[in-house]
Scaffold this motif. Structure first.
Motif, PDB file in Angstrom:
ATOM      1  N   GLU A 147       0.822  -1.208   0.000  1.00 57.98           N
ATOM      2  CA  GLU A 147       0.000   0.000   0.000  1.00 57.98           C
ATOM      3  C   GLU A 147       0.863   1.268   0.000  1.00 57.98           C
ATOM      4  O   GLU A 147       0.617   2.214  -0.759  1.00 57.98           O
ATOM      5  N   GLU A 148       1.902   1.241   0.842  1.00 64.55           N
ATOM      6  CA  GLU A 148       2.771   2.412   0.943  1.00 64.55           C
ATOM      7  C   GLU A 148       3.492   2.672  -0.392  1.00 64.55           C
ATOM      8  O   GLU A 148       3.606   3.815  -0.850  1.00 64.55           O
ATOM      9  N   ILE A 149       3.944   1.593  -0.988  1.00 66.23           N
ATOM     10  CA  ILE A 149       4.662   1.711  -2.266  1.00 66.23           C
ATOM     11  C   ILE A 149       3.734   2.280  -3.337  1.00 66.23           C
ATOM     12  O   ILE A 149       4.101   3.200  -4.086  1.00 66.23           O
ATOM     13  N   LEU A 150       2.502   1.731  -3.372  1.00 67.99           N
ATOM     14  CA  LEU A 150       1.548   2.194  -4.382  1.00 67.99           C
ATOM     15  C   LEU A 150       1.222   3.680  -4.187  1.00 67.99           C
ATOM     16  O   LEU A 150       1.201   4.459  -5.140  1.00 67.99           O
ATOM     17  N   THR A 151       1.040   4.069  -2.932  1.00 66.04           N
ATOM     18  CA  THR A 151       0.709   5.477  -2.660  1.00 66.04           C
ATOM     19  C   THR A 151       1.851   6.388  -3.096  1.00 66.04           C
ATOM     20  O   THR A 151       1.640   7.433  -3.726  1.00 66.04           O
ATOM     21  N   LYS A 152       3.095   5.982  -2.776  1.00 68.99           N
ATOM     22  CA  LYS A 152       4.250   6.821  -3.140  1.00 68.99           C
ATOM     23  C   LYS A 152       4.372   6.931  -4.671  1.00 68.99           C
ATOM     24  O   LYS A 152       4.709   7.996  -5.197  1.00 68.99           O
ATOM     25  N   ALA A 153       4.105   5.826  -5.356  1.00 68.50           N
ATOM     26  CA  ALA A 153       4.209   5.832  -6.821  1.00 68.50           C
ATOM     27  C   ALA A 153       3.168   6.787  -7.415  1.00 68.50           C
ATOM     28  O   ALA A 153       3.483   7.616  -8.287  1.00 68.50           O
ATOM     29  N   VAL A 154       1.952   6.695  -6.915  1.00 69.90           N
ATOM     30  CA  VAL A 154       0.874   7.550  -7.423  1.00 69.90           C
ATOM     31  C   VAL A 154       1.190   9.022  -7.135  1.00 69.90           C
ATOM     32  O   VAL A 154       1.073   9.887  -8.012  1.00 69.90           O
ATOM     33  N   ASP A 155       1.635   9.295  -5.910  1.00 68.93           N
ATOM     34  CA  ASP A 155       1.966  10.685  -5.547  1.00 68.93           C
ATOM     35  C   ASP A 155       3.057  11.232  -6.466  1.00 68.93           C
ATOM     36  O   ASP A 155       3.001  12.384  -6.904  1.00 68.93           O
ATOM     37  N   ALA A 156       4.049  10.407  -6.729  1.00 65.01           N
ATOM     38  CA  ALA A 156       5.166  10.867  -7.572  1.00 65.01           C
ATOM     39  C   ALA A 156       4.672  11.195  -8.980  1.00 65.01           C
ATOM     40  O   ALA A 156       5.012  12.241  -9.543  1.00 65.01           O
ATOM     41  N   VAL A 157       3.848  10.319  -9.524  1.00 62.98           N
ATOM     42  CA  VAL A 157       3.351  10.557 -10.890  1.00 62.98           C
ATOM     43  C   VAL A 157       2.487  11.826 -10.913  1.00 62.98           C
ATOM     44  O   VAL A 157       2.613  12.666 -11.819  1.00 62.98           O
ATOM     45  N   GLU A 158       1.652  11.979  -9.886  1.00 63.00           N
ATOM     46  CA  GLU A 158       0.799  13.195  -9.845  1.00 63.00           C
ATOM     47  C   GLU A 158       1.664  14.453  -9.771  1.00 63.00           C
ATOM     48  O   GLU A 158       1.397  15.445 -10.438  1.00 63.00           O
ATOM     49  N   TYR A 159       2.724  14.372  -8.963  1.00 66.17           N
ATOM     50  CA  TYR A 159       3.625  15.521  -8.796  1.00 66.17           C
ATOM     51  C   TYR A 159       4.264  15.888 -10.147  1.00 66.17           C
ATOM     52  O   TYR A 159       4.342  17.055 -10.525  1.00 66.17           O
ATOM     53  N   ILE A 160       4.700  14.863 -10.844  1.00 66.52           N
ATOM     54  CA  ILE A 160       5.332  15.120 -12.161  1.00 66.52           C
ATOM     55  C   ILE A 160       4.310  15.759 -13.100  1.00 66.52           C
ATOM     56  O   ILE A 160       4.585  16.764 -13.764  1.00 66.52           O
ATOM     57  N   LYS A 161       3.123  15.168 -13.133  1.00 62.64           N
ATOM     58  CA  LYS A 161       2.102  15.685 -14.060  1.00 62.64           C
ATOM     59  C   LYS A 161       1.668  17.096 -13.677  1.00 62.64           C
ATOM     60  O   LYS A 161       1.372  17.915 -14.547  1.00 62.64           O
ATOM     61  N   ASP A 162       1.669  17.396 -12.372  1.00 65.40           N
ATOM     62  CA  ASP A 162       1.330  18.766 -11.948  1.00 65.40           C
ATOM     63  C   ASP A 162       2.325  19.777 -12.516  1.00 65.40           C
ATOM     64  O   ASP A 162       2.024  20.961 -12.621  1.00 65.40           O
ATOM     65  N   HIS A 163       3.525  19.297 -12.808  1.00 62.81           N
ATOM     66  CA  HIS A 163       4.534  20.202 -13.370  1.00 62.81           C
ATOM     67  C   HIS A 163       4.559  20.149 -14.902  1.00 62.81           C
ATOM     68  O   HIS A 163       5.486  20.672 -15.528  1.00 62.81           O
ATOM     69  N   GLY A 164       3.582  19.494 -15.478  1.00 60.99           N
ATOM     70  CA  GLY A 164       3.448  19.483 -16.944  1.00 60.99           C
ATOM     71  C   GLY A 164       4.530  18.711 -17.666  1.00 60.99           C
ATOM     72  O   GLY A 164       4.892  19.020 -18.804  1.00 60.99           O
ATOM     73  N   ILE A 165       5.076  17.709 -16.991  1.00 60.53           N
ATOM     74  CA  ILE A 165       6.203  16.945 -17.564  1.00 60.53           C
ATOM     75  C   ILE A 165       5.708  15.545 -17.943  1.00 60.53           C
ATOM     76  O   ILE A 165       4.796  15.025 -17.302  1.00 60.53           O
ATOM     77  N   ILE A 166       6.364  14.927 -18.915  1.00 56.54           N
ATOM     78  CA  ILE A 166       6.025  13.541 -19.278  1.00 56.54           C
ATOM     79  C   ILE A 166       6.458  12.636 -18.122  1.00 56.54           C
ATOM     80  O   ILE A 166       7.556  12.785 -17.586  1.00 56.54           O
ATOM     81  N   ALA A 167       5.573  11.693 -17.746  1.00 52.33           N
ATOM     82  CA  ALA A 167       5.884  10.797 -16.620  1.00 52.33           C
ATOM     83  C   ALA A 167       5.911   9.350 -17.094  1.00 52.33           C
ATOM     84  O   ALA A 167       4.966   8.860 -17.701  1.00 52.33           O
TER      85      ALA A 167
END
Ligand SMILES: CC(=O)SCCNC(=O)CCNC(=O)[C@H](O)C(C)(C)COP(=O)(O)OP(=O)(O)OC[C@H]1O[C@@H](n2cnc3c(N)ncnc32)[C@H](O)[C@@H]1OP(=O)(O)O
Ligand SMILES: CC(C)C(=O)C(=O)O
Length: 511
Positions: free
Chosen positions: A123-143
């Motif tokens: 669960e922790e791993i999945l949450t961190k992965a999702v957060d990271a992808v969202e963070y990247i996308k919030d910055h308008g970058i390809i993830a």
């Protein structure tokens, strides 16, 4: 032929994207470190080559990594510039600060990584992965998201994490075979199963621990993967990654799948990366190795001379290589005749038989025969007085304890007497140094290989010296001598080789 039948049953894409990770995973080759300036040189070359994405490094790792990433981004290349980051804020920020337009983020997902390395649950791993992808996308970058060690991860968890990052906006999911444990059938199955659950492009990243990285990457493409991670010369952690040159040529030549690679630049790019990283390619390396388009065996050369395709699945020019016909133990008459034609040397059948026997004898002794060697042998068979441009007129050598080994050599070069003295680490080195110096005005000939062997026992044993020298203009020749004195044997072998090279250079000048 057989591939046509196989292709009908597969989901083969028309085109595959090449994600180059020479500057990131390739740089993880033990002992390799590439400076920012060198990264820029390689990135420019990769861009010319036509890779779609250049993973330029791991920005969080060092200042130099960030500097290289920023400068490469500033070049305005056609390829997307990507940085690798753990699913950690600090890594993602380091990548963002480097101005890259693509972030590849990852976290280990297998039980081994969860339990022993990360100490995190699913669960922790999945949450961190999702957060990271969202963070990247919030910055308008390809993830792009990688489940590190995906191929040893329970499929259920893999499915959950990949669908979760897809929902979070990931543009690509990458399937790393982190320790190269897959076989083509299992890779085909895994990618096929993932294709059922995600709709964004699937990429693969294969390691070569069992020599299967290219085969597994191809299997992934057979199941519908649209992107392959690869490195020039197959560089990378441990046994390395999928070799870019091999996978690209296999995709194009075997399956007819397009990539954006300009294949004619493959050999040049391989050489540049080899020079910068110091990792030399074995001669038998597919596509870019020195022997990839070299033929020695008589039966092969006979075929190749009539139709190259008999023993070449690709034209060497397609990858920027050249065909070489090599002389040695397995040489046949056709190869020798073709070489003699190239040099414009004519001889009768008896003379040819003598030459053929001499080549075979040298081969049986385990010796190689270069083009210059063959020319010299041919001249001898034709009974032409052995034209030695460089003759030894005098030679002394001084060595001992607390004495700098020094050789003084007097040579007759084309009728002119020249003398010089030079030092070296030992008497042999000093002698060879001074000969190279004296000959330099005529031709810049350098020693490439030196071997010495005692043929008989005892301190008065016969020493056989074997050298290979080359002039930087494509001429190389072996030189041999067998006498009791090691230094004398070395001098004679070097002069033998130099004379053959000078003869070959003269023959080039003939109309
Ligand atoms: C399969 C691969 O190729 S992965 C890429 C490998 N590349 C590299 O490692 C690049 C070079 N690495 C480095 O310069 C350093 O390791 C750094 C800067 C990244 C990190 O350095 P340090 O903070 O000193 O940590 P160190 O390398 O000792 O340990 C790795 C840490 O990252 C954690 N970690 C590893 N992978 C991940 C991940 N994907 N997401 C989050 N954390 C992770 C480990 O659990 C460990 O955490 P801990 O320090 O809390 O125990
Ligand atoms: C970061 C990932 C893709 C990796 O290099 C690996 O798993 O080998």
């Amino acid at each position: 032929m057989y591939i046509d039948k196989v292709k009908q049953e597969m989901k083969i894409p028309e085109k595959v994207r090449i994600f180059d990770t020479t500057l990131r995973d390739g740089e993880q080759t033990p002992g390799v470190a590439i400076t920012p300036e060198e990264k820029i040189r390689i990135a420019k070359r990769l861009d010319n080559l036509g890779v779609d994405v250049i993973e330029v490094g791991f920005p969080a790792a060092s200042l130099g990594e960030r500097k290289a990433a920023q400068e490469i981004k500033g070049l305005g290349l056609n390829a997307k510039v990507c940085g690798l980051a753990r699913v950690l804020q600090e890594d993602l920020d380091a990548a963002l600060d480097s101005d890259v337009d693509y972030i590849h983020t990852f976290i280990g997902t297998s039980p081994l990584h969860r339990e022993y390395k990360l100490h995190m649950d699913q669960e922790e791993i999945l949450t961190k992965a999702v957060d990271a992808v969202e963070y990247i996308k919030d910055h308008g970058i390809i993830a792009e998201f990688s489940a590190e060690d995906a191929t040893r991860t329970e499929f259920e968890f893999l499915k959950n994490i990949y669908t979760a990052v897809e929902d979070a906006g990931a543009d690509v999911i990458n399937v790393p075979d982190t320790v190269g444990v897959m076989v083509p059938a299992s890779m085909r199955q895994l990618v096929g199963d993932l294709k059922e659950v995600v709709s964004i492009p699937i990429s693969v990243h294969c390691h070569d621990d069992f020599g299967l990285a290219v085969a597994n990457s191809l299997a992934a493409v057979e199941a519908g993967a649209l992107q392959v991670h690869a490195t020039i010369n197959g560089l990378g952690e441990r046994a390395g990654n999928t070799s870019l040159e091999e996978v690209v040529m296999a995709l194009m030549a075997t399956y007819g799948i397009k990539t954006n690679i300009t294949t004619e630049l493959l050999v040049g790019t391989s050489e540049l990366v080899s020079r910068i990283t110091g990792v030399k390619m074995p001669p038998n390396k597919a596509i870019v190795g020195e022997n990839a388009f070299a033929h020695e065996a008589g039966i092969h050369v006979h075929g190749v001379l009539q139709k190259a395709e008999t023993y070449e699945p690709l034209k060497p020019e397609m990858v920027g290589h050249t065909r070489r016909i090599v002389m040695g133990k397995h040489t046949g008459a056709r190869a020798i005749k073709s070489k003699l034609d190239d040099y414009g040397i004519e001889m009768n059948e008896d003379q040819f038989c003598t030459l053929y026997d001499q080549v075979k004898k040298l081969g049986d002794k385990g010796k190689m025969v270069t083009d210059a060697d063959l020319q010299a042998l041919a001249e001898t068979v034709l009974g032409k007085p052995k034209e030695e441009k460089v003759k030894l007129e005098g030679f002394t050598v001084m060595t001992g304890d607390n004495v700098l080994p020094t050789a003084t050599v007097k040579l007759n070069i084309d009728g002119k007497i020249k003398t010089a003295a030079k030092t070296g680490v030992g008497p042999v080195d000093a002698s060879i140094n001074v000969i190279q110096d004296l000959v330099r005005e005529t031709a810049d000939i350098e020693l490439k290989e030196y071997h010495i062997e005692a043929i008989t026992g005892g301190t008065n044993a016969l020493a056989e010296v074997f050298v290979i020298m080359a002039d930087g203009e494509g001429h190389s020749a072996t030189g041999r001598s067998t006498v009791e004195d090691i230094v004398m044997a070395s001098v004679e072998a070097v002069l033998d080789s130099i004379n053959k090279i000078l003869l070959a250079r003269d023959m080039d000048q003939l109309p």
